[in-house]
Design a protein around this motif. Structure first.
Motif, PDB file in Angstrom:
ATOM      1  N   PHE A 163       0.807  -1.209   0.000  1.00 37.53           N
ATOM      2  CA  PHE A 163       0.000   0.000   0.000  1.00 37.53           C
ATOM      3  C   PHE A 163       0.843   1.263   0.000  1.00 37.53           C
ATOM      4  CE2 PHE A 163      -3.648  -2.430   0.166  1.00 37.53           C
ATOM      5  CZ  PHE A 163      -3.491  -3.438   1.095  1.00 37.53           C
ATOM      6  N   MET A 164       2.116   1.161  -0.304  1.00 38.02           N
ATOM      7  CA  MET A 164       3.003   2.316  -0.334  1.00 38.02           C
ATOM      8  C   MET A 164       3.188   2.813  -1.766  1.00 38.02           C
ATOM      9  SD  MET A 164       3.663   2.803   2.831  1.00 38.02           S
ATOM     10  CE  MET A 164       5.057   3.907   2.828  1.00 38.02           C
ATOM     11  N   ASP A 165       2.137   2.742  -2.596  1.00 34.36           N
ATOM     12  CA  ASP A 165       2.217   3.170  -3.984  1.00 34.36           C
ATOM     13  C   ASP A 165       2.247   4.686  -4.090  1.00 34.36           C
ATOM     14  OD1 ASP A 165       2.160   0.591  -4.886  1.00 34.36           O
ATOM     15  OD2 ASP A 165       0.009   0.551  -5.178  1.00 34.36           O
ATOM     16  N   ALA A 166       2.672   5.158  -5.226  1.00 33.41           N
ATOM     17  CA  ALA A 166       2.657   6.589  -5.503  1.00 33.41           C
ATOM     18  C   ALA A 166       1.206   7.046  -5.641  1.00 33.41           C
ATOM     19  CB  ALA A 166       3.423   6.860  -6.796  1.00 33.41           C
ATOM     20  N   PRO A 167       0.929   8.325  -5.449  1.00 34.81           N
ATOM     21  CA  PRO A 167      -0.436   8.825  -5.617  1.00 34.81           C
ATOM     22  C   PRO A 167      -0.927   8.554  -7.039  1.00 34.81           C
ATOM     23  CG  PRO A 167       0.976  10.505  -4.647  1.00 34.81           C
ATOM     24  CD  PRO A 167       1.856   9.368  -5.035  1.00 34.81           C
ATOM     25  N   LYS A 168      -2.220   8.341  -7.173  1.00 34.88           N
ATOM     26  CA  LYS A 168      -2.808   8.031  -8.477  1.00 34.88           C
ATOM     27  C   LYS A 168      -3.542   9.242  -9.019  1.00 34.88           C
ATOM     28  CE  LYS A 168      -3.416   3.158  -7.640  1.00 34.88           C
ATOM     29  NZ  LYS A 168      -3.643   2.678  -6.318  1.00 34.88           N
ATOM     30  N   GLY A 169      -3.482   9.408 -10.324  1.00 39.22           N
ATOM     31  CA  GLY A 169      -4.258  10.426 -11.016  1.00 39.22           C
ATOM     32  C   GLY A 169      -5.497   9.770 -11.601  1.00 39.22           C
ATOM     33  N   GLN A 170      -5.765  10.045 -12.859  1.00 42.15           N
ATOM     34  CA  GLN A 170      -6.913   9.432 -13.529  1.00 42.15           C
ATOM     35  C   GLN A 170      -6.631   7.956 -13.778  1.00 42.15           C
ATOM     36  OE1 GLN A 170      -7.557  11.673 -17.082  1.00 42.15           O
ATOM     37  NE2 GLN A 170      -8.375  13.442 -16.007  1.00 42.15           N
ATOM     38  N   ILE A 171      -7.676   7.150 -13.729  1.00 40.16           N
ATOM     39  CA  ILE A 171      -7.562   5.717 -13.984  1.00 40.16           C
ATOM     40  C   ILE A 171      -8.394   5.387 -15.214  1.00 40.16           C
ATOM     41  CG2 ILE A 171      -8.027   3.415 -13.083  1.00 40.16           C
ATOM     42  CD1 ILE A 171      -7.596   4.570 -10.285  1.00 40.16           C
ATOM     43  N   ASN A 172      -7.787   4.734 -16.191  1.00 46.46           N
ATOM     44  CA  ASN A 172      -8.463   4.345 -17.425  1.00 46.46           C
ATOM     45  C   ASN A 172      -8.936   2.909 -17.268  1.00 46.46           C
ATOM     46  OD1 ASN A 172      -9.114   3.380 -19.991  1.00 46.46           O
ATOM     47  ND2 ASN A 172      -7.522   4.557 -20.998  1.00 46.46           N
ATOM     48  N   LYS A 173     -10.246   2.730 -17.079  1.00 40.05           N
ATOM     49  CA  LYS A 173     -10.809   1.382 -16.921  1.00 40.05           C
ATOM     50  C   LYS A 173     -11.566   0.925 -18.165  1.00 40.05           C
ATOM     51  CE  LYS A 173     -11.192   1.239 -11.946  1.00 40.05           C
ATOM     52  NZ  LYS A 173     -12.039   0.912 -10.805  1.00 40.05           N
ATOM     53  N   GLN A 174     -11.293   1.564 -19.289  1.00 37.68           N
ATOM     54  CA  GLN A 174     -11.942   1.164 -20.536  1.00 37.68           C
ATOM     55  C   GLN A 174     -11.471  -0.235 -20.925  1.00 37.68           C
ATOM     56  OE1 GLN A 174     -14.306   2.993 -22.115  1.00 37.68           O
ATOM     57  NE2 GLN A 174     -14.128   4.319 -20.327  1.00 37.68           N
ATOM     58  N   PRO A 175     -12.320  -0.984 -21.656  1.00 40.00           N
ATOM     59  CA  PRO A 175     -11.932  -2.346 -22.055  1.00 40.00           C
ATOM     60  C   PRO A 175     -10.691  -2.345 -22.948  1.00 40.00           C
ATOM     61  CG  PRO A 175     -14.222  -1.889 -22.623  1.00 40.00           C
ATOM     62  CD  PRO A 175     -13.639  -0.615 -22.119  1.00 40.00           C
ATOM     63  N   MET A 176      -9.988  -3.454 -22.925  1.00 39.87           N
ATOM     64  CA  MET A 176      -8.787  -3.648 -23.728  1.00 39.87           C
ATOM     65  C   MET A 176      -9.039  -4.777 -24.718  1.00 39.87           C
ATOM     66  SD  MET A 176      -5.023  -4.927 -22.437  1.00 39.87           S
ATOM     67  CE  MET A 176      -4.441  -3.371 -21.839  1.00 39.87           C
ATOM     68  N   ASP A 177      -8.555  -4.626 -25.929  1.00 40.00           N
ATOM     69  CA  ASP A 177      -8.588  -5.721 -26.897  1.00 40.00           C
ATOM     70  C   ASP A 177      -7.408  -6.629 -26.594  1.00 40.00           C
ATOM     71  OD1 ASP A 177     -10.780  -4.603 -28.251  1.00 40.00           O
ATOM     72  OD2 ASP A 177      -9.461  -3.357 -29.483  1.00 40.00           O
ATOM     73  N   VAL A 178      -7.662  -7.924 -26.468  1.00 32.47           N
ATOM     74  CA  VAL A 178      -6.604  -8.883 -26.133  1.00 32.47           C
ATOM     75  C   VAL A 178      -6.434  -9.846 -27.298  1.00 32.47           C
ATOM     76  CG1 VAL A 178      -5.883 -10.720 -24.555  1.00 32.47           C
ATOM     77  CG2 VAL A 178      -7.087  -8.706 -23.672  1.00 32.47           C
ATOM     78  N   VAL A 179      -5.195 -10.036 -27.709  1.00 35.12           N
ATOM     79  CA  VAL A 179      -4.848 -11.004 -28.739  1.00 35.12           C
ATOM     80  C   VAL A 179      -4.120 -12.142 -28.042  1.00 35.12           C
ATOM     81  CG1 VAL A 179      -3.555 -11.393 -30.863  1.00 35.12           C
ATOM     82  CG2 VAL A 179      -4.613  -9.158 -30.436  1.00 35.12           C
ATOM     83  N   VAL A 180      -4.706 -13.341 -28.049  1.00 32.44           N
ATOM     84  CA  VAL A 180      -4.108 -14.500 -27.397  1.00 32.44           C
ATOM     85  C   VAL A 180      -3.319 -15.275 -28.446  1.00 32.44           C
ATOM     86  CG1 VAL A 180      -4.557 -16.613 -26.098  1.00 32.44           C
ATOM     87  CG2 VAL A 180      -6.003 -14.593 -25.747  1.00 32.44           C
ATOM     88  N   MET A 181      -2.035 -15.396 -28.217  1.00 31.55           N
ATOM     89  CA  MET A 181      -1.157 -16.103 -29.143  1.00 31.55           C
ATOM     90  C   MET A 181      -1.197 -17.602 -28.857  1.00 31.55           C
ATOM     91  SD  MET A 181       0.027 -13.737 -30.971  1.00 31.55           S
ATOM     92  CE  MET A 181       0.469 -12.030 -31.028  1.00 31.55           C
ATOM     93  N   SER A 182      -0.614 -18.367 -29.741  1.00 33.26           N
ATOM     94  CA  SER A 182      -0.532 -19.824 -29.554  1.00 33.26           C
ATOM     95  C   SER A 182       0.220 -20.139 -28.267  1.00 33.26           C
ATOM     96  CB  SER A 182       0.193 -20.464 -30.729  1.00 33.26           C
ATOM     97  OG  SER A 182      -0.496 -20.168 -31.931  1.00 33.26           O
ATOM     98  N   ASP A 183       0.023 -21.324 -27.741  1.00 36.77           N
ATOM     99  CA  ASP A 183       0.701 -21.720 -26.497  1.00 36.77           C
ATOM    100  C   ASP A 183       2.204 -21.483 -26.584  1.00 36.77           C
ATOM    101  OD1 ASP A 183      -1.651 -22.448 -25.401  1.00 36.77           O
ATOM    102  OD2 ASP A 183      -1.373 -24.594 -25.673  1.00 36.77           O
ATOM    103  N   GLY A 184       2.745 -20.968 -25.499  1.00 42.61           N
ATOM    104  CA  GLY A 184       4.178 -20.732 -25.427  1.00 42.61           C
ATOM    105  C   GLY A 184       4.611 -19.366 -25.899  1.00 42.61           C
ATOM    106  N   PHE A 185       3.673 -18.567 -26.389  1.00 43.98           N
ATOM    107  CA  PHE A 185       4.023 -17.241 -26.865  1.00 43.98           C
ATOM    108  C   PHE A 185       3.350 -16.186 -25.998  1.00 43.98           C
ATOM    109  CE2 PHE A 185       4.527 -19.974 -30.511  1.00 43.98           C
ATOM    110  CZ  PHE A 185       5.753 -19.572 -31.013  1.00 43.98           C
TER     111      PHE A 185
END
Length: 95
Positions: free
Chosen positions: A35-57
């Protein structure tokens, strides 16, 4: 009777313990104090596009943050990854 070797050994032991304690505080401080993190400004919680690569990558996540597109490469919950930013990506609009 000679008392110097036990005193020298005691001083060496105390010095080693002091260095070991200091080293672990510096190396593990972040994990030990979550809990000793730096102060936070704006937080972007918009969805992310995820590309799942083949196993091992590594996998890839991408999203816009303001006018910039951010790419994150990760591999599960592993401790490594990388970040790339494309400034002023035409696919991103400022909010």
């Amino acid at each position: 009777m000679n008392t110097r070797p036990p005193i020298a050994a005691a001083v060496a032991l105390v010095a080693a313990l002091a260095l070991g304690t200091t080293g672990s505080a510096l190396n593990g401080g972040k994990a030990d104090q979550p809990f000793m993190d730096a102060p936070k400004g704006q937080i972007n919680k918009q969805p992310m596009d995820v590309v799942v690569m083949s196993d091992g990558f590594s996998n890839l996540g991408t999203k816009c943050d303001g006018p910039n597109r951010v790419y994150v490469i990760f591999h599960g919950n592993d401790k490594y990854g990388s970040v790339t930013v494309v400034p002023n990506d035409p696919r991103c609009t400022t909010r």
